[in-house]
Design a protein around this motif. Structure first.
Motif, PDB file in Angstrom:
ATOM      1  N   ASN A 127      18.186   4.321  58.075  1.00  0.00           N
ATOM      2  CA  ASN A 127      16.974   4.549  57.286  1.00  0.00           C
ATOM      3  C   ASN A 127      17.277   4.557  55.783  1.00  0.00           C
ATOM      4  O   ASN A 127      17.153   5.588  55.110  1.00  0.00           O
ATOM      5  N   PRO A 128      17.633   3.442  55.232  1.00  0.00           N
ATOM      6  CA  PRO A 128      17.962   3.401  53.798  1.00  0.00           C
ATOM      7  C   PRO A 128      16.706   3.530  52.946  1.00  0.00           C
ATOM      8  O   PRO A 128      15.634   3.046  53.319  1.00  0.00           O
ATOM      9  N   PRO A 129      16.784   4.191  51.796  1.00  0.00           N
ATOM     10  CA  PRO A 129      15.621   4.266  50.898  1.00  0.00           C
ATOM     11  C   PRO A 129      15.296   2.901  50.312  1.00  0.00           C
ATOM     12  O   PRO A 129      16.095   1.966  50.380  1.00  0.00           O
ATOM     13  N   VAL A 130      14.118   2.778  49.702  1.00  0.00           N
ATOM     14  CA  VAL A 130      13.640   1.490  49.201  1.00  0.00           C
ATOM     15  C   VAL A 130      14.604   0.879  48.189  1.00  0.00           C
ATOM     16  O   VAL A 130      14.826  -0.339  48.183  1.00  0.00           O
ATOM     17  N   LEU A 131      15.169   1.716  47.331  1.00  0.00           N
ATOM     18  CA  LEU A 131      16.049   1.205  46.281  1.00  0.00           C
ATOM     19  C   LEU A 131      17.512   1.132  46.709  1.00  0.00           C
ATOM     20  O   LEU A 131      18.376   0.810  45.895  1.00  0.00           O
ATOM     21  N   ALA A 132      17.797   1.374  47.982  1.00  0.00           N
ATOM     22  CA  ALA A 132      19.174   1.374  48.459  1.00  0.00           C
ATOM     23  C   ALA A 132      19.912   0.062  48.200  1.00  0.00           C
ATOM     24  O   ALA A 132      21.099   0.082  47.846  1.00  0.00           O
ATOM     25  N   PRO A 133      19.251  -1.094  48.348  1.00  0.00           N
ATOM     26  CA  PRO A 133      19.985  -2.349  48.104  1.00  0.00           C
ATOM     27  C   PRO A 133      20.594  -2.458  46.713  1.00  0.00           C
ATOM     28  O   PRO A 133      21.561  -3.199  46.520  1.00  0.00           O
ATOM     29  N   PHE A 134      20.046  -1.724  45.743  1.00  0.00           N
ATOM     30  CA  PHE A 134      20.594  -1.797  44.395  1.00  0.00           C
ATOM     31  C   PHE A 134      22.018  -1.248  44.338  1.00  0.00           C
ATOM     32  O   PHE A 134      22.794  -1.602  43.437  1.00  0.00           O
ATOM     33  N   VAL A 359      18.136  -3.074  35.402  1.00  0.00           N
ATOM     34  CA  VAL A 359      17.736  -1.733  34.965  1.00  0.00           C
ATOM     35  C   VAL A 359      16.371  -1.766  34.296  1.00  0.00           C
ATOM     36  O   VAL A 359      15.491  -0.917  34.564  1.00  0.00           O
ATOM     37  N   VAL A 360      16.135  -2.741  33.429  1.00  0.00           N
ATOM     38  CA  VAL A 360      14.842  -2.858  32.744  1.00  0.00           C
ATOM     39  C   VAL A 360      13.726  -3.097  33.754  1.00  0.00           C
ATOM     40  O   VAL A 360      12.637  -2.493  33.663  1.00  0.00           O
ATOM     41  N   CYS A 361      13.954  -3.967  34.727  1.00  0.00           N
ATOM     42  CA  CYS A 361      12.931  -4.254  35.742  1.00  0.00           C
ATOM     43  C   CYS A 361      12.570  -3.000  36.534  1.00  0.00           C
ATOM     44  O   CYS A 361      11.391  -2.748  36.820  1.00  0.00           O
ATOM     45  N   VAL A 362      13.581  -2.213  36.878  1.00  0.00           N
ATOM     46  CA  VAL A 362      13.338  -1.016  37.687  1.00  0.00           C
ATOM     47  C   VAL A 362      12.670   0.074  36.861  1.00  0.00           C
ATOM     48  O   VAL A 362      11.667   0.668  37.281  1.00  0.00           O
ATOM     49  N   VAL A 363      13.198   0.341  35.678  1.00  0.00           N
ATOM     50  CA  VAL A 363      12.697   1.450  34.856  1.00  0.00           C
ATOM     51  C   VAL A 363      11.332   1.133  34.246  1.00  0.00           C
ATOM     52  O   VAL A 363      10.416   1.963  34.264  1.00  0.00           O
ATOM     53  N   ALA A 364      11.174  -0.061  33.714  1.00  0.00           N
ATOM     54  CA  ALA A 364       9.934  -0.403  33.005  1.00  0.00           C
ATOM     55  C   ALA A 364       8.832  -0.900  33.919  1.00  0.00           C
ATOM     56  O   ALA A 364       7.644  -0.708  33.615  1.00  0.00           O
ATOM     57  N   PHE A 365       9.182  -1.546  35.037  1.00  0.00           N
ATOM     58  CA  PHE A 365       8.163  -2.181  35.872  1.00  0.00           C
ATOM     59  C   PHE A 365       8.177  -1.709  37.318  1.00  0.00           C
ATOM     60  O   PHE A 365       7.424  -2.221  38.138  1.00  0.00           O
ATOM     61  N   GLY A 366       9.029  -0.745  37.623  1.00  0.00           N
ATOM     62  CA  GLY A 366       9.061  -0.203  38.980  1.00  0.00           C
ATOM     63  C   GLY A 366       9.452  -1.218  40.032  1.00  0.00           C
ATOM     64  O   GLY A 366       8.967  -1.177  41.168  1.00  0.00           O
ATOM     65  N   ALA A 367      10.321  -2.145  39.696  1.00  0.00           N
ATOM     66  CA  ALA A 367      10.694  -3.227  40.608  1.00  0.00           C
ATOM     67  C   ALA A 367      11.523  -2.720  41.781  1.00  0.00           C
ATOM     68  O   ALA A 367      12.320  -1.784  41.650  1.00  0.00           O
ATOM     69  N   VAL A 368      11.312  -3.346  42.930  1.00  0.00           N
ATOM     70  CA  VAL A 368      12.171  -3.152  44.098  1.00  0.00           C
ATOM     71  C   VAL A 368      13.082  -4.374  44.175  1.00  0.00           C
ATOM     72  O   VAL A 368      12.875  -5.364  43.468  1.00  0.00           O
ATOM     73  N   PRO A 369      14.122  -4.332  45.019  1.00  0.00           N
ATOM     74  CA  PRO A 369      15.091  -5.430  45.028  1.00  0.00           C
ATOM     75  C   PRO A 369      14.486  -6.824  45.184  1.00  0.00           C
ATOM     76  O   PRO A 369      14.909  -7.766  44.507  1.00  0.00           O
TER      77      PRO A 369
END
Length: 481
Positions: A127-134, A359-369
């Motif tokens: 059960n990996p979290p959504v951001l686990a692939p990062f 990092v910018v995609c995740v922090v600024a735009f809430g991106a998933v992998p």
């Protein structure tokens, strides 16, 4: 006066092929890229790949011709700079550096996605979290950086080895699926059909070129061997062979594999929907047509392929940045080589830029992998198409204006055909301009990256002059030779 730093000439044709094939990453690309075409082309995914293959082969002609005359670590920077002038060369090199950088984000993200899927499938990480692939994405970037800093011989050997192993598994699966389709024993009564090369009723034929951009994304990297022009033992023979061979292989591979994939899922509405929503195209086909264990192996293989492609992105990008720095400021800063003869400092910068984009995609735009994969892939491809256009124009100038190499007059239809395919693909992906969702930012980001290169060269005319002098003096880059 001290001599300019030199990369070591130690690579053969197969190691050049290794870089091109690894950056093209056929194993990873066939497992996820075709899904990006579904909204625009539906069941005609193989048709879009066929059109992309034609475009790539037309572009490959230009790279082959250029590599017969030039060999330079900066690839299109050197090629375009020697044909259309140093300022245009810098813009082309900067654009290809952007493509490699964004493609590094694409492939490291894919490594994280497929790696996490494998761990989940085998029960190691249920059960990996959504951001686990990062987490695995970070591992891929660090590993790619370390392998880039060691001598290129070792790195390219790794690329070729891991990609061949993954390709064998995929091709075996494709053969099984094709046999069952032809024999009438496929699940759900699916069968062999050439409908996959036709556009379904209600779909605009021109929309196929919206899908072609994902075809170019899949082929991208066939020209990567050009960055090894200063490291190949026989560059004017081996580099053209590597580029043309990789382009031909990619054309046959992607058209056949995507056709079998689409037939394997089914060409009706339900099949097309399942194709578009599959977490692993070849993994799902392997599980359905062969056995569950095949899906596990393909997911693991796709992760390895994605890592190999990420490594190739860092290798190609670091050599481009090294060449730009070396020719502008000399043997210092990013133009300095390691004791092993590799552009280590440039590799650190390129890998760090890839990490920063994520990092910018995740922090600024809430991106998933999957967002970082899709967004960066589209941005990188738009820049790549512009780079291919500049390179093709340089080929026309070199062969048919300067006539620097023997050429038949009728051959001009090849680069002109490339310009038609590239130009229309760019046009169709920008006009009408996407007004909704993240897609509206893709042309802006790609254009902004290219604009930085244009502005930088306009604001630094002295650097432009030094680049022009360096290009003229560099081995293989003087048209007077």
């Amino acid at each position: 006066m001290a001599s300019a730093p030199q990369l070591r000439r130690s690579l053969n044709v197969w190691q050049a092929v290794g870089l091109s094939v690894a950056l093209m990453a056929p194993s990873m690309a066939a497992n996820i890229n075709p899904q990006g075409m579904i909204p625009s082309v539906g069941r005609a995914v193989p048709l879009a790949f066929l059109l992309a293959a034609v475009g790539v082969l037309l572009v490959a002609y230009g790279f082959v011709r250029l590599c017969q005359h030039f060999h330079h670590a900066g690839s299109v920077y050197g090629f375009v700079g020697a044909t259309l002038g140093p300022r245009t060369g810098v813009v082309a090199g900067w654009g290809l550096l952007g493509t490699y950088t964004f493609y590094g984000v694409v492939t490291s993200s894919a490594a994280g996605i497929f790696g996490t899927a494998f761990l989940q499938e085998v029960g190691i990480w249920p059960n990996p979290p959504v951001l686990a692939p990062f987490l695995l994405t970070a591992v891929a970037l660090v590993g790619a950086l370390l392998l880039t800093v060691v001598p290129a011989r070792r790195g390219t050997s790794v690329l070729l080895t891991v990609e061949i192993a993954t390709l064998v598994l995929i091709l075996l699966t494709i053969v099984v699926v094709l046999v069952r389709l032809l024999s009438g024993s496929a699940p759900g009564g699916r069968s062999f059909t050439l409908e996959v090369f036709t556009v379904a009723a209600g779909t605009d034929v021109s929309a196929v070129f919206l899908g072609v951009v994902f075809g170019f994304l899949s082929f991208a990297g066939f020209e990567a061997a050009a960055t090894l022009g200063e490291e190949a033992a026989n560059p004017k023979r081996d580099i053209p062979r590597a580029i043309l061979g990789t382009a031909i292989f990619g054309g046959v591979y992607f058209v056949v594999v995507t056709a079998v994939e689409m037939m394997g899922f089914g060409t009706d509405a339900a099949g097309v929907e399942a194709f578009g929503s599959s977490p692993s195209l070849l993994g799902d086909l392997g599980s359905s047509y062969v056995g569950g264990w095949v899906g596990y192996l393909i997911s693991a293989g796709a992760a390895v392929s994605a890592f190999g492609c990420c490594l190739a992105c860092v290798v190609g990008g670091s050599r481009l940045l090294y060449a730009l720095s070396r020719d502008s400021v000399g043997e210092r800063g990013l133009g300095k080589l390691t004791a092993a003869g590799t552009p280590g400092r440039s590799a650190v910068v390129v890998a760090s830029a890839m990490a920063l984009i994520i990092v910018v995609c995740v922090v600024a735009f809430g991106a998933v992998p999957f967002d970082t994969f899709l967004w960066s892939g589209t941005i990188g491809t738009l820049m790549l198409l512009v780079v291919y256009v500049l390179t093709t124009i340089g080929v026309i100038w070199l062969l048919f204006v300067k006539r620097a190499l023997p050429v038949r007059r009728w051959e001009i239809v090849i680069p002109l055909g490339a310009l038609v395919v590239l130009g229309y693909t760019l046009y169709r992906n920008v006009i009408p301009y996407p007004s909704e969702g993240p897609a509206r930012f893709f042309p802006i980001v790609a254009g902004a990256w290219l604009l930085v290169g244009v502005v930088a060269i306009l604001l630094a005319p002295g650097v432009a002059r030094r680049l022009g002098q360096r290009l003229t003096e560099s081995e293989g880059l003087s048209l007077s030779k």
